[in-house]
Each structure stands twice: as structure tokens, then as C-alpha cells.
Write a protein that holds these residues in place. Sequence first.
Motif, mmCIF file in Angstrom:
data_model
loop_
_atom_site.group_PDB
_atom_site.id
_atom_site.type_symbol
_atom_site.label_atom_id
_atom_site.label_comp_id
_atom_site.label_asym_id
_atom_site.label_seq_id
_atom_site.Cartn_x
_atom_site.Cartn_y
_atom_site.Cartn_z
ATOM 1 N N SER A 4 -10.391 13.146 0.242
ATOM 2 C CA SER A 4 -11.552 12.224 -0.083
ATOM 3 C C SER A 4 -11.652 11.199 0.759
ATOM 4 C CB SER A 4 -11.012 11.871 -1.514
ATOM 5 O OG SER A 4 -11.439 10.638 -1.593
ATOM 6 N N LEU A 5 -10.697 10.528 1.411
ATOM 7 C CA LEU A 5 -10.892 9.527 2.463
ATOM 8 C C LEU A 5 -11.425 10.017 4.012
ATOM 9 C CD1 LEU A 5 -10.257 6.385 3.179
ATOM 10 C CD2 LEU A 5 -8.210 7.304 4.043
ATOM 11 N N ARG A 6 -11.200 11.171 4.038
ATOM 12 C CA ARG A 6 -11.838 11.763 5.413
ATOM 13 C C ARG A 6 -13.358 11.977 5.166
ATOM 14 N NH1 ARG A 6 -8.860 16.701 7.110
ATOM 15 N NH2 ARG A 6 -7.331 15.143 7.730
ATOM 16 N N SER A 7 -13.633 12.445 3.901
ATOM 17 C CA SER A 7 -15.088 12.435 3.860
ATOM 18 C C SER A 7 -15.951 11.323 3.488
ATOM 19 C CB SER A 7 -15.280 13.404 2.484
ATOM 20 O OG SER A 7 -14.750 12.850 1.212
ATOM 21 N N GLN A 8 -15.154 10.362 2.937
ATOM 22 C CA GLN A 8 -16.007 8.698 2.806
ATOM 23 C C GLN A 8 -15.993 8.018 4.238
ATOM 24 O OE1 GLN A 8 -13.799 6.597 -0.134
ATOM 25 N NE2 GLN A 8 -13.380 8.316 -1.628
ATOM 26 N N GLU A 51 -7.660 1.415 -4.255
ATOM 27 C CA GLU A 51 -8.139 0.495 -5.216
ATOM 28 C C GLU A 51 -8.884 -0.380 -4.446
ATOM 29 O OE1 GLU A 51 -3.867 -0.986 -4.311
ATOM 30 O OE2 GLU A 51 -4.916 0.886 -4.941
ATOM 31 N N ALA A 52 -8.880 -0.364 -2.983
ATOM 32 C CA ALA A 52 -9.473 -1.458 -2.197
ATOM 33 C C ALA A 52 -10.959 -0.933 -1.827
ATOM 34 C CB ALA A 52 -8.905 -1.907 -1.137
ATOM 35 N N SER A 53 -11.794 -1.683 -1.363
ATOM 36 C CA SER A 53 -12.816 -1.066 -0.743
ATOM 37 C C SER A 53 -12.974 -0.546 0.742
ATOM 38 C CB SER A 53 -13.956 -2.310 -0.810
ATOM 39 O OG SER A 53 -15.104 -1.992 -0.216
ATOM 40 N N LEU A 54 -13.263 1.019 0.593
ATOM 41 C CA LEU A 54 -13.256 1.430 1.954
ATOM 42 C C LEU A 54 -13.963 0.780 3.060
ATOM 43 C CD1 LEU A 54 -12.092 3.852 3.850
ATOM 44 C CD2 LEU A 54 -13.995 5.230 2.934
ATOM 45 N N ARG A 55 -15.396 0.378 2.730
ATOM 46 C CA ARG A 55 -16.024 -0.205 3.519
ATOM 47 C C ARG A 55 -15.512 -1.532 4.056
ATOM 48 N NH1 ARG A 55 -21.569 -3.400 1.972
ATOM 49 N NH2 ARG A 55 -22.550 -3.247 4.086
ATOM 50 N N SER A 56 -15.007 -2.478 3.326
ATOM 51 C CA SER A 56 -14.386 -3.535 3.427
ATOM 52 C C SER A 56 -13.115 -3.218 4.664
ATOM 53 C CB SER A 56 -13.698 -4.393 2.498
ATOM 54 O OG SER A 56 -14.960 -4.787 1.566
ATOM 55 N N ILE A 61 -11.245 -3.501 10.092
ATOM 56 C CA ILE A 61 -10.681 -2.882 11.326
ATOM 57 C C ILE A 61 -11.702 -3.177 12.449
ATOM 58 C CG2 ILE A 61 -10.227 -0.800 12.353
ATOM 59 C CD1 ILE A 61 -9.065 0.112 9.790
ATOM 60 N N LEU A 62 -13.062 -2.947 12.301
ATOM 61 C CA LEU A 62 -13.912 -3.109 13.420
ATOM 62 C C LEU A 62 -13.748 -4.575 13.816
ATOM 63 C CD1 LEU A 62 -17.203 -1.516 13.843
ATOM 64 C CD2 LEU A 62 -17.169 -3.769 13.848
#
Length: 177
Positions: A4-8, A51-56, A61-62
Motif C-alpha cells: 500500500s505504501l509503495r503504491s502510494q 495515521e499520518a499524511s504520507l504527503r507531509s 524528507i525532501l
Amino acid sequence: MTFSLRSQLSDHVRTLRRYAMTLVRNRDDAEDLVQETLVRAIAGARTYRPEASLRSWLFGILHNVHVSDRRRDQVRTRAAASIEPLVRSDIAPNQPDQVELARTMEAFARLPEDQRRALMLVAVDGMSYQEAAGILGIPLGTLMSRLARGREALRADVRGDGGRGDDGRPAPLRVVK
């Protein structure tokens, strides 16, 4: 990393690129920044909380990668600026000295053992004539004779001029450091 994380991750690449381009203003550098971000995200996937925002998380990290790169560049720039006065372009290359040193070492290796030992103790190790004669177990005059013959042989071998200067006298040995 879960599937799931990989695809996101792929869903956020375009926005990461856009933000990276805003930060670095160079397409290749922005692409490198996004790539490093994704590598770190994959390597640190276990620290991601669902539960955290993957985008954030990815943008964090960036941003951290960019800040680290800038700091590294600043350190390199300051180091280069402090070294620049020490590195002068008008310093002659040392290749001729290296060639002469190699010739001298080869000539030294070809000397007879008794002359080589005498020269090593006095000229290289800096011992007095008396100390060297005592270590070798020979009279002082014998040591001095071996030193003179060894030096003369080195001059002749290294210089290729028979060890003589323009005036016919023995040429001094050049010390290469």
C-alpha cells in the motif's frame, strides 16, 4: 514496506518534483532531490505512521534532504575558500624531484653494502661519524672512506656525469625532500 505504501509513493512524485524544482531551480538537481527523497522514504518506511499524511512525511524528507545538501555545499564552499590561498597555481610541479628521488634510491640500492650501510647511518639517520663507526664496528677512517666512495658513486650514477661538476671537482649531492 507494505504494498500500500509503495503504491502510494508514485502518487506523490509529481508534486515532489514541483516542490523540488521550486527549491533548487534546476531540473536535474530537482530530479536528484526527488530521487534521494524516495530512496530515504523507502529505506525509512518502518518509521512512517499510517495515521499520518504520507504527503507531509515525503515533503518533510525532501525538505530535510535539501537543507542538508545546502549545508554541505556551504561547508565545502567555506573549506574551498579557506584552502584557496594555500593552493597556488604558481607552484612548480614536483615531478622532476620525484624522478630524481627515484633515480637516487635506485642508485643507492646499487651501492656495495658497506657503503650503503655507512651512508644510511650518517646521511639518512643523522648519526655522528663516531656513532656510525661504533655501530658498524669499523675504524673512523674506514667509515669516512666508505662515505666518500659511496657519495662519489651516487653522484656519478645519478648525474651521469661521473660525479664531477663543471670545474672538475666532485659535484655536491642534491638533497630531495
